[in-house]
Design an enzyme around this catalytic site. Structure first.
Site, PDB file in Angstrom:
ATOM      1  N   GLN A   1       0.848  -1.198   0.000  1.00 26.28           N
ATOM      2  CA  GLN A   1       0.000   0.000   0.000  1.00 26.28           C
ATOM      3  C   GLN A   1       0.885   1.252   0.000  1.00 26.28           C
ATOM      4  OE1 GLN A   1      -3.642  -0.486   2.795  1.00 26.28           O
ATOM      5  NE2 GLN A   1      -2.049  -1.799   3.670  1.00 26.28           N
TER       6      GLN A   1
ATOM      7  N   HIS B   1      -1.195   1.342  -4.503  1.00 25.96           N
ATOM      8  CA  HIS B   1      -1.598   2.743  -4.320  1.00 25.96           C
ATOM      9  C   HIS B   1      -0.681   3.697  -5.068  1.00 25.96           C
ATOM     10  CE1 HIS B   1      -3.813   1.619  -0.327  1.00 25.96           C
ATOM     11  NE2 HIS B   1      -4.479   1.262  -1.404  1.00 25.96           N
TER      12      HIS B   1
ATOM     13  N   CYS C   1       0.581  12.049 -16.227  1.00 24.50           N
ATOM     14  CA  CYS C   1       0.013  13.212 -16.903  1.00 24.50           C
ATOM     15  C   CYS C   1      -1.495  13.025 -17.093  1.00 24.50           C
ATOM     16  CB  CYS C   1       0.681  13.380 -18.276  1.00 24.50           C
ATOM     17  SG  CYS C   1      -0.034  14.719 -19.265  1.00 24.50           S
TER      18      CYS C   1
ATOM     19  N   CYS D   1       4.639  18.284 -19.089  1.00 25.87           N
ATOM     20  CA  CYS D   1       4.749  16.850 -19.400  1.00 25.87           C
ATOM     21  C   CYS D   1       5.782  16.642 -20.505  1.00 25.87           C
ATOM     22  CB  CYS D   1       3.391  16.311 -19.871  1.00 25.87           C
ATOM     23  SG  CYS D   1       3.468  14.594 -20.467  1.00 25.87           S
TER      24      CYS D   1
ATOM     25  N   GLY E   1       2.439  -4.558   8.976  1.00 22.10           N
ATOM     26  CA  GLY E   1       2.517  -3.111   9.176  1.00 22.10           C
ATOM     27  C   GLY E   1       1.375  -2.317   8.609  1.00 22.10           C
ATOM     28  N   THR E   2       0.151  -2.874   8.705  1.00 22.41           N
ATOM     29  CA  THR E   2      -1.005  -2.106   8.241  1.00 22.41           C
ATOM     30  C   THR E   2      -2.122  -2.185   9.280  1.00 22.41           C
ATOM     31  OG1 THR E   2      -2.653  -1.827   6.468  1.00 22.41           O
ATOM     32  CG2 THR E   2      -1.855  -4.073   6.873  1.00 22.41           C
TER      33      THR E   2
ATOM     34  N   ASN F   1       2.321  -7.302  13.040  1.00 24.34           N
ATOM     35  CA  ASN F   1       2.042  -5.880  13.259  1.00 24.34           C
ATOM     36  C   ASN F   1       2.379  -5.498  14.698  1.00 24.34           C
ATOM     37  OD1 ASN F   1       0.967  -3.553  11.741  1.00 24.34           O
ATOM     38  ND2 ASN F   1      -0.615  -3.517  13.334  1.00 24.34           N
TER      39      ASN F   1
ATOM     40  N   GLU G   1       0.555  -3.975  16.730  1.00 26.07           N
ATOM     41  CA  GLU G   1      -0.625  -4.236  17.581  1.00 26.07           C
ATOM     42  C   GLU G   1      -1.717  -4.845  16.722  1.00 26.07           C
ATOM     43  OE1 GLU G   1      -1.216  -0.211  18.684  1.00 26.07           O
ATOM     44  OE2 GLU G   1      -1.836   0.375  16.679  1.00 26.07           O
TER      45      GLU G   1
HETATM   46  C1  BV8 Z   1     -11.701   2.568  -3.757  1.00 25.80           C
HETATM   47  C2  BV8 Z   1      -2.121   6.677  -1.329  1.00 25.80           C
HETATM   48  C3  BV8 Z   1     -13.623   2.686  -5.052  1.00 25.80           C
HETATM   49  C4  BV8 Z   1      -2.201   8.087  -0.947  1.00 25.80           C
HETATM   50  C5  BV8 Z   1      -3.906   5.615  -0.067  1.00 25.80           C
HETATM   51  C6  BV8 Z   1     -15.072  -0.744   1.002  1.00 25.80           C
HETATM   52  C7  BV8 Z   1     -14.648  -1.214  -0.230  1.00 25.80           C
HETATM   53  C8  BV8 Z   1     -13.976  -0.390  -1.124  1.00 25.80           C
HETATM   54  C9  BV8 Z   1     -13.702   0.938  -0.768  1.00 25.80           C
HETATM   55  C10 BV8 Z   1     -14.095   1.411   0.459  1.00 25.80           C
HETATM   56  C11 BV8 Z   1     -14.782   0.576   1.356  1.00 25.80           C
HETATM   57  N1  BV8 Z   1     -15.047   1.291   2.467  1.00 25.80           N
HETATM   58  C12 BV8 Z   1     -14.541   2.530   2.320  1.00 25.80           C
HETATM   59  C13 BV8 Z   1     -13.975   2.655   1.104  1.00 25.80           C
HETATM   60  C14 BV8 Z   1     -13.358   3.870   0.560  1.00 25.80           C
HETATM   61  C15 BV8 Z   1     -11.874   3.985   0.878  1.00 25.80           C
HETATM   62  C16 BV8 Z   1     -11.517   3.533   2.263  1.00 25.80           C
HETATM   63  O1  BV8 Z   1     -11.122   2.410   2.475  1.00 25.80           O
HETATM   64  N2  BV8 Z   1     -11.660   4.455   3.201  1.00 25.80           N
HETATM   65  C17 BV8 Z   1     -11.288   4.161   4.567  1.00 25.80           C
HETATM   66  C18 BV8 Z   1     -10.644   5.384   5.192  1.00 25.80           C
HETATM   67  C19 BV8 Z   1     -12.547   3.729   5.316  1.00 25.80           C
HETATM   68  N3  BV8 Z   1     -11.092   3.261  -0.087  1.00 25.80           N
HETATM   69  C20 BV8 Z   1     -10.759   3.858  -1.251  1.00 25.80           C
HETATM   70  O2  BV8 Z   1     -11.125   4.977  -1.531  1.00 25.80           O
HETATM   71  C21 BV8 Z   1      -9.918   3.059  -2.238  1.00 25.80           C
HETATM   72  N4  BV8 Z   1     -10.556   3.153  -3.513  1.00 25.80           N
HETATM   73  O3  BV8 Z   1     -12.205   1.800  -2.999  1.00 25.80           O
HETATM   74  O4  BV8 Z   1     -12.244   2.972  -4.930  1.00 25.80           O
HETATM   75  C22 BV8 Z   1     -13.822   2.166  -6.396  1.00 25.80           C
HETATM   76  C23 BV8 Z   1     -14.358   0.895  -6.520  1.00 25.80           C
HETATM   77  C24 BV8 Z   1     -14.573   0.411  -7.768  1.00 25.80           C
HETATM   78  C25 BV8 Z   1     -14.232   1.188  -8.879  1.00 25.80           C
HETATM   79  C26 BV8 Z   1     -13.686   2.452  -8.725  1.00 25.80           C
HETATM   80  C27 BV8 Z   1     -13.470   2.954  -7.483  1.00 25.80           C
HETATM   81  C28 BV8 Z   1      -8.549   3.658  -2.463  1.00 25.80           C
HETATM   82  C29 BV8 Z   1      -7.726   3.615  -1.225  1.00 25.80           C
HETATM   83  C30 BV8 Z   1      -6.316   4.113  -1.534  1.00 25.80           C
HETATM   84  C31 BV8 Z   1      -6.142   5.511  -1.002  1.00 25.80           C
HETATM   85  N5  BV8 Z   1      -4.748   5.869  -1.031  1.00 25.80           N
HETATM   86  N6  BV8 Z   1      -2.607   5.873  -0.223  1.00 25.80           N
HETATM   87  C32 BV8 Z   1      -1.020   8.487  -0.109  1.00 25.80           C
HETATM   88  O5  BV8 Z   1      -0.231   7.631   0.363  1.00 25.80           O
HETATM   89  O6  BV8 Z   1      -0.897   9.694   0.074  1.00 25.80           O
HETATM   90  S1  BV8 Z   1      -4.442   4.827   1.339  1.00 25.80           S
HETATM   91  C33 BV8 Z   1      -3.711   5.301   2.843  1.00 25.80           C
HETATM   92  O7  BV8 Z   1      -4.031   4.307   3.825  1.00 25.80           O
HETATM   93  C34 BV8 Z   1      -2.269   5.239   2.950  1.00 25.80           C
HETATM   94  O8  BV8 Z   1      -1.647   5.777   1.902  1.00 25.80           O
HETATM   95  C35 BV8 Z   1      -1.932   3.780   3.179  1.00 25.80           C
HETATM   96  O9  BV8 Z   1      -1.489   3.279   1.968  1.00 25.80           O
HETATM   97  C36 BV8 Z   1      -3.256   3.205   3.520  1.00 25.80           C
HETATM   98  C37 BV8 Z   1      -3.303   2.214   4.621  1.00 25.80           C
HETATM   99  O10 BV8 Z   1      -2.668   2.745   5.761  1.00 25.80           O
HETATM  100  P1  BV8 Z   1      -1.616   1.797   6.487  1.00 25.80           P
HETATM  101  O11 BV8 Z   1      -0.549   1.479   5.521  1.00 25.80           O
HETATM  102  O12 BV8 Z   1      -2.327   0.664   7.130  1.00 25.80           O
HETATM  103  O13 BV8 Z   1      -1.010   2.769   7.579  1.00 25.80           O
HETATM  104  P2  BV8 Z   1      -1.600   3.081   9.027  1.00 25.80           P
HETATM  105  O14 BV8 Z   1      -0.868   4.256   9.550  1.00 25.80           O
HETATM  106  O15 BV8 Z   1      -3.093   3.119   8.966  1.00 25.80           O
HETATM  107  O16 BV8 Z   1      -1.212   1.792   9.899  1.00 25.80           O
HETATM  108  C38 BV8 Z   1       0.152   1.501  10.173  1.00 25.80           C
HETATM  109  C39 BV8 Z   1       0.191   0.239  11.022  1.00 25.80           C
HETATM  110  O17 BV8 Z   1       1.560  -0.100  11.257  1.00 25.80           O
HETATM  111  C40 BV8 Z   1      -0.463   0.402  12.380  1.00 25.80           C
HETATM  112  O18 BV8 Z   1      -1.285  -0.713  12.650  1.00 25.80           O
HETATM  113  C41 BV8 Z   1       0.719   0.420  13.365  1.00 25.80           C
HETATM  114  O19 BV8 Z   1       0.404  -0.190  14.596  1.00 25.80           O
HETATM  115  C42 BV8 Z   1       1.739  -0.403  12.621  1.00 25.80           C
HETATM  116  N7  BV8 Z   1       3.139  -0.059  12.947  1.00 25.80           N
HETATM  117  C43 BV8 Z   1       3.650   1.171  13.136  1.00 25.80           C
HETATM  118  N8  BV8 Z   1       4.971   1.060  13.409  1.00 25.80           N
HETATM  119  C44 BV8 Z   1       5.281  -0.258  13.375  1.00 25.80           C
HETATM  120  C45 BV8 Z   1       4.117  -0.985  13.080  1.00 25.80           C
HETATM  121  N9  BV8 Z   1       4.088  -2.323  12.989  1.00 25.80           N
HETATM  122  C46 BV8 Z   1       5.252  -2.977  13.221  1.00 25.80           C
HETATM  123  N10 BV8 Z   1       6.419  -2.347  13.475  1.00 25.80           N
HETATM  124  C47 BV8 Z   1       6.467  -1.007  13.574  1.00 25.80           C
HETATM  125  N11 BV8 Z   1       7.637  -0.401  13.852  1.00 25.80           N
END
Ligand code: BV8
Length: 241
Positions: free
Chosen positions: A96, A114, A122, A141, A181-182, A208, A210
């Site tokens: 991701q 992602h 472009c 571009c 890590g997600t 992960n 947690e």
């Molecule tokens: C889509 C790029 C529709 C940008 C990102 C159900 C089905 C489908 C879609 C949805 C649905 N419900 C809701 C949706 C919409 C939405 C969504 O999921 N919203 C959420 C907020 C509810 N999804 C979308 O919009 C997706 N598109 O579904 O399109 C569609 C369908 C058909 C046809 C056309 C369209 C697109 C989602 C992609 C968005 N872009 N990234 C950028 O990076 O700037 S997503 C964003 O969250 C981040 O970029 C990252 O990639 C992603 C996930 O986050 P994580 O990687 O998990 O990071 P997070 O901080 O949350 O967690 C880190 C973890 O690591 C923690 O648990 C922590 O404890 C752990 N950790 C930390 N340190 C350590 C560790 N573990 C071990 N060791 C350590 N040291």
């Protein structure tokens, strides 16, 4: 750890937590990116249409941060590259993350579902190009000479992630699905474990810090920092065959 046939394909899903110990911020930790800026303001097509300067500034800062000399792959990235080299079956990393630390850690079979921070796309001709410098509304571009059409090659919320058909097929065929890590908050990535349980046959493991939002769907979980638990997990996998 359940024993896995060494010819079995493995799918590894990674999130921002695998890059945290390399110095890159996660999104939903207390000091994470979404604690400082709203998704709606910087990570949607509407945000870019309404205020491209703000969105460019957000990604320009992250791109320059990623290119900082102290940002390097960590032991977890390197352990996954070792698994890819040593495992007989295919190892596919579906990340991701939009950083390049899996590549720099030596992995090759990677899908950036992602997108990638070090590429631009472009909106005019669709050309995808390497990008290490700042983008702006004045950027031109190199393929179609249009001005102001370039944006980061990143999948924003509301847009379909990349290579979903290839990912879904890999999930169905996997003998092992490992999520690393997600937080399990963003779909469709957060739904991969459920897809493996319903339609696949693979063993499912969460590595992960947690329990994630989907923790109860994994057959096995190991909690700790990725630089400890991922190398240990890979070592156990390679020695069990
Ligand atoms: C889509 C790029 C529709 C940008 C990102 C159900 C089905 C489908 C879609 C949805 C649905 N419900 C809701 C949706 C919409 C939405 C969504 O999921 N919203 C959420 C907020 C509810 N999804 C979308 O919009 C997706 N598109 O579904 O399109 C569609 C369908 C058909 C046809 C056309 C369209 C697109 C989602 C992609 C968005 N872009 N990234 C950028 O990076 O700037 S997503 C964003 O969250 C981040 O970029 C990252 O990639 C992603 C996930 O986050 P994580 O990687 O998990 O990071 P997070 O901080 O949350 O967690 C880190 C973890 O690591 C923690 O648990 C922590 O404890 C752990 N950790 C930390 N340190 C350590 C560790 N573990 C071990 N060791 C350590 N040291």
């Amino acid at each position: 750890m359940k024993s896995i046939d060494k010819d079995a394909p493995i799918v590894v899903l990674t999130g921002a937590g695998i890059s945290k110990e390399s110095g890159l911020d996660t999104f939903r930790d207390t000091d994470g990116i979404w604690s400082k800026v709203r998704i709606e303001d910087v990570a949607t097509p509407d945000a870019f249409a309404q205020d491209p300067d703000r969105v460019h500034a957000f990604y320009n800062a992250r791109r320059q941060g990623l290119l900082g000399e102290n940002i390097k792959p960590n032991a977890a990235h390197q352990a996954l590259a070792l698994l890819e080299r040593e495992w007989t079956g295919e190892v596919l990393i579906v990340t991701q993350n939009i950083d390049n630390l899996h590549e720099h850690g030596g992995a090759q079979n990677i899908i950036h579902m992602h997108g990638e921070l070090l590429k631009s796309i472009c909106n005019g001709c669709g050309a995808i190009t390497g990008c290490t410098s700042d983008l702006s509304i004045s950027s031109v571009c190199r393929s179609c000479d249009a001005k102001g059409t370039l944006r980061p090659q990143v999948v924003w919320f509301g847009k379909m992630p990349l290579e979903m058909e290839r990912i879904e097929l890999a999930l169905m065929n996997a003998g092992l699905f490992v999520s690393i890590g997600t937080s399990g908050n963003v779909y469709p990535a957060a739904g991969f474990v459920d897809a493996v349980r319903r339609y696949g046959h693979g063993h499912t493991v969460e590595l992960n810090l947690e329990p994630s939002a989907g923790a109860t769907m994994f057959v096995e979980s190991v909690h700790g920092e990725v630089t400890t638990i991922v190398p240990n997990f890979v070592k156990g996998l390679l020695s069990s065959c």
